[in-house]
Write an enzyme that holds these catalytic residues in place. Sequence first.
Site, short mmCIF file in Angstrom:
data_model
loop_
_atom_site.label_atom_id
_atom_site.label_comp_id
_atom_site.label_asym_id
_atom_site.label_seq_id
_atom_site.Cartn_x
_atom_site.Cartn_y
_atom_site.Cartn_z
N ASP A 93 -11.43 -9.71 -71.75
CA ASP A 93 -9.99 -9.94 -71.85
C ASP A 93 -9.80 -11.12 -72.81
O ASP A 93 -10.04 -12.26 -72.43
CB ASP A 93 -9.43 -10.27 -70.46
CG ASP A 93 -7.92 -10.45 -70.46
OD1 ASP A 93 -7.25 -9.87 -71.33
OD2 ASP A 93 -7.41 -11.19 -69.60
N GLU A 149 -10.04 -5.47 -74.97
CA GLU A 149 -8.67 -4.95 -74.92
C GLU A 149 -7.92 -5.20 -76.22
O GLU A 149 -8.04 -6.26 -76.83
CB GLU A 149 -7.90 -5.58 -73.75
CG GLU A 149 -6.61 -4.81 -73.45
CD GLU A 149 -5.96 -5.26 -72.15
OE1 GLU A 149 -5.71 -4.41 -71.29
OE2 GLU A 149 -5.70 -6.46 -71.99
N ASP A 166 -7.96 -13.33 -65.13
CA ASP A 166 -8.55 -12.94 -66.42
C ASP A 166 -9.91 -12.24 -66.21
O ASP A 166 -10.28 -11.34 -66.98
CB ASP A 166 -8.74 -14.18 -67.30
CG ASP A 166 -7.48 -15.02 -67.34
OD1 ASP A 166 -6.78 -14.96 -68.33
OD2 ASP A 166 -7.20 -15.70 -66.33
#
Lengths: 163, 163
Positions: free
Chosen positions: B7, B67, B140
């Site tokens: 992330d 991502e 996260d």
Amino acid sequence: MLAMGIDPGNAICGYGFVELKGNSLHGAGHGVIRTSPDMGRGQRLQYIYEKLHSLIRERCPDIVGVEKLFFNRNVTTAMTVSEARGVILLAVEMNGVSLIEPTPLQVKQAVVGYGQATKEQVIYMTQRLLCLDKKATPDDAADALAIAICSVHSWSAEKIWRG
Amino acid sequence: MLAMGIDPGNAICGYGFVELKGNSLHGAGHGVIRTSPDMGRGQRLQYIYEKLHSLIRERCPDIVGVEKLFFNRNVTTAMTVSEARGVILLAVEMNGVSLIEPTPLQVKQAVVGYGQATKEQVIYMTQRLLCLDKKATPDDAADALAIAICSVHSWSAEKIWRG
């Protein structure tokens, strides 16, 4: 004193070297790093990183100027160029060289003396200031030279300031 | 088969590992890389790059999912996170690992089955799917595990497709 300027980009990334001897500036080489759309995204970033890392290690600039990005419309383009900018900043840091991050406005002011100058004016003044026989091409390399000139100014100002 | 999810972030960057054994998924470690605002911009990027590079080299994941960013408002934040994303993609490429870039929508669909799922639903389902004793923290790291799950799905789908 040798300054390097970098105009960040994903498909084409300009670089230029400017030498300060006494009070005069001289062009000390410029060019671009091109990546192909056929390459993967990671491959393009690796190519830019490795080329710049080698250039910085070979030429040992005293400072590197990497232009700050200014986007207010296309966020997708801003993100792609920022990814390239990330690996450029990493290459500078890995070589332990001082980083300067001028804005487009500061670059125009340093080279043309006017923040709203056109691209053509910046390229013309870069050629004049560096006593180049002809215009630096492509534009990305000329822009990188302008960024290097601006970085020399910032460096000189800071030196005077610090005594 | 081991998948890693990342992330992207500049101040805090989550990572998580997910193992596929037969038909079942298991959590295989997660955490975050934090950088301090006191660090220079280049230093933060170098820290993230080196930590992730070591993690990928040590754990040898078969795929890494990073991502894709989706921003429609704050361009400055988008650019800062994209710089971090650039060095993350570089760390993946330097290790020669296959990259998957799921969108936030794809991650939500893979984990909750619904593209408009809330953050809490994603974290809850991640815990359930990976049989974790407790919720992965901070968020996260939980997000990174969700990205890893989604990457396993993409990998499996591609494997079936290719035969």
